[in-house]
Design a protein around this motif. Structure first.
Motif, mmCIF file in Angstrom:
data_model
loop_
_atom_site.group_PDB
_atom_site.id
_atom_site.type_symbol
_atom_site.label_atom_id
_atom_site.label_comp_id
_atom_site.label_asym_id
_atom_site.label_seq_id
_atom_site.Cartn_x
_atom_site.Cartn_y
_atom_site.Cartn_z
ATOM 1 N N LYS A 3 0.743 -1.096 0.086
ATOM 2 C CA LYS A 3 -0.034 0.002 -0.027
ATOM 3 C C LYS A 3 0.997 1.261 0.123
ATOM 4 O O LYS A 3 1.780 1.376 0.582
ATOM 5 N N TYR A 5 0.839 5.657 0.539
ATOM 6 C CA TYR A 5 0.004 6.820 1.006
ATOM 7 C C TYR A 5 0.652 8.134 0.335
ATOM 8 O O TYR A 5 1.172 8.233 -0.505
ATOM 9 N N ASP A 8 4.000 9.174 -0.106
ATOM 10 C CA ASP A 8 4.635 8.332 -1.003
ATOM 11 C C ASP A 8 4.290 8.587 -2.437
ATOM 12 O O ASP A 8 5.328 8.796 -3.418
ATOM 13 N N LYS A 17 2.867 17.386 -1.180
ATOM 14 C CA LYS A 17 1.724 16.537 -0.531
ATOM 15 C C LYS A 17 0.377 17.459 -0.654
ATOM 16 O O LYS A 17 -0.594 16.683 -0.856
ATOM 17 N N SER A 21 -3.082 15.703 -2.401
ATOM 18 C CA SER A 21 -4.286 15.771 -1.481
ATOM 19 C C SER A 21 -5.360 16.525 -2.208
ATOM 20 O O SER A 21 -6.562 15.953 -2.288
ATOM 21 N N TYR A 50 -3.371 3.021 -3.432
ATOM 22 C CA TYR A 50 -3.590 4.290 -2.641
ATOM 23 C C TYR A 50 -4.490 3.908 -1.636
ATOM 24 O O TYR A 50 -5.773 3.695 -1.843
ATOM 25 N N VAL A 51 -4.191 4.217 -0.028
ATOM 26 C CA VAL A 51 -5.163 4.270 0.820
ATOM 27 C C VAL A 51 -5.176 5.532 1.533
ATOM 28 O O VAL A 51 -4.163 5.879 1.945
ATOM 29 N N ASN A 53 -5.566 8.561 4.028
ATOM 30 C CA ASN A 53 -5.512 8.767 5.378
ATOM 31 C C ASN A 53 -6.599 9.221 5.798
ATOM 32 O O ASN A 53 -6.826 10.753 5.989
#
Length: 342
Positions: A3, A5, A8, A17, A21, A50-51, A53
């Motif tokens: 997996k 995130y 990554d 990031k 997002s 992709y997991v 958050n």
């Protein structure tokens, strides 16, 4: 496949990031992120499992005025009453409660925590399986408002509301000993739950240290998934062919219910032939059955109310003075009834 995130994806594609997002939350266009970058991010996320958050997403979206409650079994009268008190207290403060049952499964508990965060609850109250330390630590690390109820992790510095399991069982067992009962059998679920450990220690210390005249602890452990049949089978071993016990102490109300049923089925008279005590009496009206069952009563409503008050304080959602003590061990009440004899 491993997996990945948000961080990554950002590192692999050499973008921020924040950009990742925004794109994955369908805000790429309004934030003027190029179509090429958006396609790269979306493709990479799909290709690499992709997991999201959920915790970070929930924290970023503001308050929802909802509280998540995870308990082992909503059909259990003990937890149903706790849930009811939590719901009523939360409503007084303008919060709604989302309920889920873990069925004593650590895997399901972990999944439910993720689901609750995805629902963007403002805080969580959890009666944990005590086999899900990873997720509890994750919540603590992210300062997510959390209160454990009925069960806690002794080696984690969490907020919790529990009862005096040791003291309640110790007092109940000493009462039986004071009535001249010597062979007292402790009946419990085969479990590592801290509450049950404390109840056993209260029982053990009572029988081993009673007035300088120690007795030998005797234990019965049954399988949670088959406790009805297991209780009947193991109690029968102490009754047939010859009654070889003075009393039973049941560590939960549902075990006591099955124990009384088993004893009646075996034509063993309570309390004339054997005495019995239950820790909690919510599975049935133990003051109304025949004989009425001596019980350790837990302050269920107070537990639920206190858990909500601590959680609201953690969330900064209450006008009351900030609590200094968010680790509560509540007193229990010992009610003597006919099942112990005169």
């Amino acid at each position: 496949m491993k997996k990945v995130y948000l961080k990554d994806i950002a590192e692999q594609l050499n973008v921020s990031k924040t950009a990742v997002s925004l794109v994955l939350n369908n805000k790429g266009d309004e934030n003027k992120i190029s179509q090429e970058t958006q396609k790269r991010i979306i493709k990479f996320a799909k290709d690499h499992n992709y997991v999201p958050n959920h915790l970070a997403r929930g924290l970023s979206r503001g308050k929802t005025e909802t509280i998540g409650l995870i308990i082992p079994n909503i059909s259990d009268t003990f937890y149903a009453k706790i849930a009811g008190s939590i719901e009523a207290r939360a409503a007084q403060e303008g919060f709604t409660v989302v309920f889920s049952s873990s069925n004593e499964s650590p895997k399901k508990e972990s999944s439910l925590i993720g689901d609750m965060l995805n629902r963007q609850v403002d805080g969580l109250i959890v009666a944990s399986t005590q086999k899900n330390q990873k997720d509890i630590k994750m919540l603590m690390k992210n300062n997510f408002p959390l209160v454990l109820i009925d069960r806690n992790y002794p080696d984690l510095d969490t907020n919790f509301v529990v009862v005096d399991n040791y003291g309640g069982m110790n007092k109940a067992t000493k009462h039986l000993l004071s009535k001249g009962k010597k062979r007292i059998v402790f009946v419990a679920i085969n479990s590592d739950l801290e509450a049950l450990k404390q109840r056993y220690l209260g029982y053990r210390d009572a029988v081993e240290k009673f007035e300088g005249n120690p007795n030998e602890p005797i234990e019965i452990y049954v399988d949670y998934n088959n406790y009805e049949a297991d209780v009947k089978k193991k109690i029968k071993e102490f009754v047939e062919p010859k009654l070889n016990v003075d009393a039973f102490v049941f560590s939960t109300h549902y075990l006591a219910r099955e124990g009384l049923r088993a004893l009646k089925g075996l034509n063993v008279k309570v309390p004339e032939e054997v005495a019995m005590v239950s820790f909690s009496d919510l599975s049935a009206a133990f003051d109304l059955v025949e004989p009425p069952i001596t019980s350790v009563l837990q302050p269920v409503e107070e537990m639920g109310n206190m858990a909500v008050d601590i959680l609201l304080d953690e969330m900064g959602a209450t006008k009351v003075k900030t609590m200094n003590d968010k680790k509560r061990i509540l007193e229990v009440e010992f009610i003597v009834r006919k099942s112990c004899g005169s």
